[in-house]
Every structure is written in C-alpha cells, then in structure tokens.
Design a protein around this motif. Structure first.
Motif, PDB file in Angstrom:
ATOM      1  N   SER A 175       0.824  -1.222   0.000  1.00  0.00           N
ATOM      2  CA  SER A 175       0.000   0.000   0.000  1.00  0.00           C
ATOM      3  C   SER A 175       0.853   1.265   0.000  1.00  0.00           C
ATOM      4  O   SER A 175       0.320   2.364  -0.124  1.00  0.00           O
ATOM      5  CB  SER A 175      -0.929  -0.006   1.216  1.00  0.00           C
ATOM      6  OG  SER A 175      -0.191   0.190   2.417  1.00  0.00           O
ATOM      7  N   ARG A 212       6.388   5.610  10.689  1.00  0.00           N
ATOM      8  CA  ARG A 212       5.364   6.530  10.189  1.00  0.00           C
ATOM      9  C   ARG A 212       5.525   6.689   8.686  1.00  0.00           C
ATOM     10  O   ARG A 212       6.628   6.573   8.166  1.00  0.00           O
ATOM     11  CB  ARG A 212       5.485   7.899  10.873  1.00  0.00           C
ATOM     12  CG  ARG A 212       5.202   7.841  12.359  1.00  0.00           C
ATOM     13  CD  ARG A 212       5.321   9.203  13.022  1.00  0.00           C
ATOM     14  NE  ARG A 212       5.243   9.061  14.485  1.00  0.00           N
ATOM     15  CZ  ARG A 212       5.585  10.005  15.353  1.00  0.00           C
ATOM     16  NH1 ARG A 212       6.009  11.180  14.923  1.00  0.00           N
ATOM     17  NH2 ARG A 212       5.489   9.788  16.649  1.00  0.00           N
ATOM     18  N   VAL A 213       4.423   6.970   8.023  1.00  0.00           N
ATOM     19  CA  VAL A 213       4.451   7.211   6.577  1.00  0.00           C
ATOM     20  C   VAL A 213       3.930   8.617   6.317  1.00  0.00           C
ATOM     21  O   VAL A 213       3.090   9.122   7.072  1.00  0.00           O
ATOM     22  CB  VAL A 213       3.620   6.141   5.824  1.00  0.00           C
ATOM     23  CG1 VAL A 213       2.149   6.195   6.214  1.00  0.00           C
ATOM     24  CG2 VAL A 213       3.790   6.286   4.319  1.00  0.00           C
ATOM     25  N   ASP A 214       4.429   9.247   5.273  1.00  0.00           N
ATOM     26  CA  ASP A 214       4.017  10.634   5.018  1.00  0.00           C
ATOM     27  C   ASP A 214       2.738  10.694   4.177  1.00  0.00           C
ATOM     28  O   ASP A 214       2.202   9.672   3.744  1.00  0.00           O
ATOM     29  CB  ASP A 214       5.167  11.451   4.423  1.00  0.00           C
ATOM     30  CG  ASP A 214       5.405  11.157   2.949  1.00  0.00           C
ATOM     31  OD1 ASP A 214       4.843  10.171   2.423  1.00  0.00           O
ATOM     32  OD2 ASP A 214       6.170  11.907   2.321  1.00  0.00           O
ATOM     33  N   CYS A 215       2.264  11.907   3.976  1.00  0.00           N
ATOM     34  CA  CYS A 215       0.978  12.154   3.315  1.00  0.00           C
ATOM     35  C   CYS A 215       0.917  11.563   1.911  1.00  0.00           C
ATOM     36  O   CYS A 215      -0.154  11.167   1.448  1.00  0.00           O
ATOM     37  CB  CYS A 215       0.700  13.657   3.270  1.00  0.00           C
ATOM     38  SG  CYS A 215       2.090  14.628   2.608  1.00  0.00           S
ATOM     39  N   ASP A 216       2.036  11.532   1.212  1.00  0.00           N
ATOM     40  CA  ASP A 216       2.070  10.983  -0.145  1.00  0.00           C
ATOM     41  C   ASP A 216       2.353   9.485  -0.155  1.00  0.00           C
ATOM     42  O   ASP A 216       2.428   8.879  -1.231  1.00  0.00           O
ATOM     43  CB  ASP A 216       3.154  11.691  -0.968  1.00  0.00           C
ATOM     44  CG  ASP A 216       2.816  13.149  -1.235  1.00  0.00           C
ATOM     45  OD1 ASP A 216       1.617  13.480  -1.271  1.00  0.00           O
ATOM     46  OD2 ASP A 216       3.753  13.949  -1.401  1.00  0.00           O
ATOM     47  N   ARG A 217       2.565   8.929   1.012  1.00  0.00           N
ATOM     48  CA  ARG A 217       2.870   7.505   1.172  1.00  0.00           C
ATOM     49  C   ARG A 217       4.127   7.089   0.400  1.00  0.00           C
ATOM     50  O   ARG A 217       4.271   5.916   0.031  1.00  0.00           O
ATOM     51  CB  ARG A 217       1.677   6.613   0.759  1.00  0.00           C
ATOM     52  CG  ARG A 217       0.411   6.905   1.556  1.00  0.00           C
ATOM     53  CD  ARG A 217      -0.728   5.980   1.217  1.00  0.00           C
ATOM     54  NE  ARG A 217      -0.541   4.626   1.706  1.00  0.00           N
ATOM     55  CZ  ARG A 217      -0.771   4.223   2.957  1.00  0.00           C
ATOM     56  NH1 ARG A 217      -1.199   5.087   3.863  1.00  0.00           N
ATOM     57  NH2 ARG A 217      -0.580   2.973   3.316  1.00  0.00           N
ATOM     58  N   ASP A 218       5.030   8.059   0.180  1.00  0.00           N
ATOM     59  CA  ASP A 218       6.258   7.733  -0.546  1.00  0.00           C
ATOM     60  C   ASP A 218       7.524   8.033   0.250  1.00  0.00           C
ATOM     61  O   ASP A 218       8.612   8.149  -0.328  1.00  0.00           O
ATOM     62  CB  ASP A 218       6.290   8.420  -1.919  1.00  0.00           C
ATOM     63  CG  ASP A 218       6.330   9.933  -1.822  1.00  0.00           C
ATOM     64  OD1 ASP A 218       6.304  10.471  -0.689  1.00  0.00           O
ATOM     65  OD2 ASP A 218       6.383  10.583  -2.881  1.00  0.00           O
ATOM     66  N   CYS A 219       7.389   8.147   1.566  1.00  0.00           N
ATOM     67  CA  CYS A 219       8.556   8.310   2.433  1.00  0.00           C
ATOM     68  C   CYS A 219       8.199   7.793   3.823  1.00  0.00           C
ATOM     69  O   CYS A 219       7.083   8.010   4.300  1.00  0.00           O
ATOM     70  CB  CYS A 219       8.973   9.783   2.497  1.00  0.00           C
ATOM     71  SG  CYS A 219      10.519  10.059   3.395  1.00  0.00           S
ATOM     72  N   LEU A 220       9.158   7.109   4.451  1.00  0.00           N
ATOM     73  CA  LEU A 220       8.953   6.577   5.795  1.00  0.00           C
ATOM     74  C   LEU A 220       9.821   7.312   6.798  1.00  0.00           C
ATOM     75  O   LEU A 220      10.935   7.738   6.486  1.00  0.00           O
ATOM     76  CB  LEU A 220       9.309   5.084   5.832  1.00  0.00           C
ATOM     77  CG  LEU A 220       8.439   4.151   4.996  1.00  0.00           C
ATOM     78  CD1 LEU A 220       9.044   2.750   4.974  1.00  0.00           C
ATOM     79  CD2 LEU A 220       7.009   4.114   5.525  1.00  0.00           C
ATOM     80  N   LEU A 221       9.295   7.456   8.012  1.00  0.00           N
ATOM     81  CA  LEU A 221      10.064   7.962   9.148  1.00  0.00           C
ATOM     82  C   LEU A 221      10.118   6.842  10.183  1.00  0.00           C
ATOM     83  O   LEU A 221       9.072   6.320  10.591  1.00  0.00           O
ATOM     84  CB  LEU A 221       9.402   9.209   9.733  1.00  0.00           C
ATOM     85  CG  LEU A 221      10.049   9.798  10.990  1.00  0.00           C
ATOM     86  CD1 LEU A 221      11.459  10.307  10.704  1.00  0.00           C
ATOM     87  CD2 LEU A 221       9.181  10.938  11.545  1.00  0.00           C
TER      88      LEU A 221
END
Lengths: 121, 121
Positions: free
Chosen positions: B9, B77-86
């Motif tokens: 996802s 955590r995932v960002d708003c665009d779901r294309d970067c993880l923290l």
C-alpha cells in the motif's frame, strides 16, 4: 552572492535530484521530505529560504510561496555519502499540504495504521 | 506473524524502493536515510529490527548485522504521499559507517562546509 560551496559537489540521482529532509530546528520534529536539484540547493543557500524541486510540476518550488508556510533555513547538512540533505528550518505554520504540522502524521504498525496528528486550526 | 498492514500500500519508486529516515526516538536526532523495498518494510515490522535494502549490494541490509550497531524499531510513520517513511529507532552505537552517531555530520553553508561531529570512541 557567489557561493564558496559548489552544489555540483553533491551526489544527485539520475534525474538530477537529491532528497532533502526538513527538521524543525527547535523541536527536532521531522516535518517533510522533498527533493532538490543543484539550482534549488544554490537558491536555498543564497536566499536562506528553502526552495525544493517539484517533481510533479517540474519547476522550482519555493516552499510557502503561495501558502505563506515558508521554511527559513537555519542550517543545511549533508550526509556521509553526499546523497542526502538535512535542513534545519524555522517552519511558519504547517509544513504539510493537509494543514498538519508534519507530513508524517500516520503511524504504521503490524496491526495497521492510524493518524496521530490533527490538522492545525 | 501475518501483517494487517500491507507494505504494497506504500508508493515505491521505479526501482521498487521508498526512502526511510531514521530518527533517534529519544533525542530526536536524525541519524541517517536509507532505502527500503516492500520485503524490508515487512521484515522490519515483523521483527522490530530495522532492515533496509542495500542498493549497492542489491540485498536486504539488516542494519547492524555485522557491526552490532542495530536499530530497534519504536515506531514507523508514513508521510501524506505515502512515498517516504520515518523510523523512530533505538540506535545501538553509531548509525554511520564512519563511526559517527549520525551520517549528517557535515554542515554546508554559502561559505563552504565543515564537520560538526567526531567519530564515537
């Protein structure tokens, strides 16, 4: 102003971009990750205002130019491989287009995901 | 253990990778940025130990497997665009292969760059 630092000394990907992580210089909160090209690195250092490269619009993205949610650059750091930047910033308002302070407002776990941050009012 | 969260996802780049920022969960220090594929996201969530994808070796990179400098996952955590993880992590020892706590030990300014962090002893 001529830069003593040469943005070409960084390592860019095949699209000419380098990822840049924006961190709130006071709270330490990681606000967002976006991309820069050499021109946006130069403009950011010259102006002290963070300018990214918009991959969707294929143009310089002067953060906050339309929203007012600017990022003042406090310090730029580069990592050991010279292929990632860390920007310590003073963020005005929310960093995220969803009006949240940070783009990382969704927690992900083995049991699923949930939001941990409300939009700013 | 079956994951209720589906790594598919997330939004991966054309190489099947997503950038992952590791942040010290206690100090807030940004330690490093590396890449994950869906398999490393799944393994990280299943084991609670951070596993990246090594682009140079083209294999799963279980952080600290040889050095002992492991990263325990506290929260993803995932960002708003779901294309970067923290990744909020508990880092054992240095995160950087140069033996520094963080990979971001070089400060860059218009006047040039300088190191701001010593290797750990």
């Amino acid at each position: 102003m001529a830069l003593a630092f040469d943005p070409a000394s960084l390592t860019y990907d095949t699209a000419g971009l380098i990822p840049a992580i924006a961190q709130d210089e006071a709270s330490g909160e990681v606000l967002m990750m976006a991309w820069m090209n050499a021109a946006s690195v130069a403009e950011t250092l010259e102006t002290g205002r963070v300018t990214y490269w918009s991959r969707s619009r294929q143009e310089l993205w002067r953060k906050g130019e339309s929203s007012g949610h600017v990022q003042g650059l406090v310090e730029m750091r580069v990592d050991c491989d010279r292929d990632c930047l860390l920007l310590l910033v003073r963020q005005t308002g929310p960093a995220c287009h969803t009006n949240r302070r940070s783009c990382f407002y969704t927690s992900v776990g083995a049991q699923g995901e949930h939001e941990i941050m409300e939009p700013m009012v």
